[in-house]
Design an enzyme around this catalytic site. Structure first.
Site, mmCIF file in Angstrom:
data_model
loop_
_atom_site.group_PDB
_atom_site.id
_atom_site.type_symbol
_atom_site.label_atom_id
_atom_site.label_comp_id
_atom_site.label_asym_id
_atom_site.label_seq_id
_atom_site.Cartn_x
_atom_site.Cartn_y
_atom_site.Cartn_z
ATOM 1 N N CYS A 121 0.844 -1.193 0.000
ATOM 2 C CA CYS A 121 0.000 0.000 0.000
ATOM 3 C C CYS A 121 0.882 1.247 0.000
ATOM 4 O O CYS A 121 1.609 1.497 0.960
ATOM 5 C CB CYS A 121 -0.923 0.000 1.219
ATOM 6 S SG CYS A 121 -2.001 1.445 1.286
ATOM 7 N N LYS A 122 0.805 2.019 -1.073
ATOM 8 C CA LYS A 122 1.642 3.220 -1.158
ATOM 9 C C LYS A 122 1.163 4.307 -0.206
ATOM 10 O O LYS A 122 1.931 5.174 0.195
ATOM 11 C CB LYS A 122 1.683 3.733 -2.592
ATOM 12 C CG LYS A 122 0.381 4.324 -3.101
ATOM 13 C CD LYS A 122 0.550 4.855 -4.516
ATOM 14 C CE LYS A 122 -0.726 5.510 -5.021
ATOM 15 N NZ LYS A 122 -0.566 6.058 -6.392
#
Length: 259
Positions: A121-122
């Site tokens: 998850c950025k």
């Protein structure tokens, strides 16, 4: 693709947490008197919970236990694809140089093996794995419950139930803010505009968060991770493409047996 899924999860959950909840903080004093305290407590607890679980999901290291135990300060080796087809083979990572769990995957962005890898998850700037998956799942539940609460209480009839509105029952264009201690008179367009904005945002968030929540419930029910789901879908597409390529030109599509 997994990172994109998680990015949508986090951005939408924060939109739901900050948008309708922020609007409701203005509308809470207009609720029926016996609901005001509950509104503050309920929304306050949900918002605090959302912030805590999001913070924990960011700071928790989801790496495989053997990777954490190694704790090597030196640079990791460069993976040589001429020697090995995959980074992880036979439950051994050739970059982390440790044995890992059966469901551990090496994340190319974090450059480490993650136990029960789900996705990267950025927005969290972190991988999602066994150690922080339930924290991310709670990041969906808390804004969804808060948005449902908002959607239930935004009706104008409910918001005009305070005693201050009894004297102006026939003046529908007059509203009060900061009830009950310091009522300030304002125009209906201001309040109703805010109610409309909160309603639209709430509906959008319920749809977005709802479908993502259902998706993760589906994954939990089928004991799949986001990564496994994506890989299964990719394999199905490859099988379909292979079948189409193998069919002679002009031959009708072969019917698949259900047995």
């Amino acid at each position: 693709m997994a990172a994109t899924t998680c990015s949508r999860v986090t951005s939408q959950s924060y939109g739901a947490a900050l948008g309708p909840k922020g609007g409701l903080s203005i509308l809470v004093p207009l609720l029926p008197r016996h609901w005001v305290a509950a509104g503050y407590v309920y929304m306050g607890v949900l918002f605090t919970l959302h912030c805590i679980v999001h913070f924990l999901a960011v700071i928790i290291d989801p790496a495989d236990e053997n990777v954490c135990a190694k704790n090597s300060p030196g640079p990791l080796p460069v993976f040589d694809r001429t020697k090995h087809a995959h980074v992880v083979e036979n439950m051994h990572c050739y970059i982390c140089e440790v044995d890992v769990g059966a469901k551990s995957k090496h994340c190319s962005l974090c450059n480490k093996c993650v136990n029960n890898f789900d996705d990267h998850c950025k927005w969290l700037n972190n991988c999602v794995g066994e150690k922080n998956y339930w924290l991310l799942f709670n990041c969906l539940i808390s804004p969804f419950l808060g948005t449902v609460f908002v959607a239930y209480f935004v009706g104008p009839a409910v918001l005009r139930s305070d005693l201050h509105f009894e004297a102006i029952r026939n003046l529908s264009d007059v509203w009060f803010l900061f009830l009950p201690t310091a009522p300030v008179e304002t125009q209906a367009s201001d309040i109703l505009g805010l109610v409309a904005l909160v309603s639209v945002m709430g509906l959008i968030m319920i749809l977005l968060i709802g479908q993502l929540l259902c998706f993760h419930i589906y994954l939990l029910w089928n004991k799949l991770s986001t990564y496994e789901y994506i890989m299964h879908q990719r394999q199905k597409q490859e099988v379909k493409s292979t079948c189409r390529d193998m069919e002679p030109a002009g031959t009708p599509p072969t019917r698949m047996s259900s047995e």
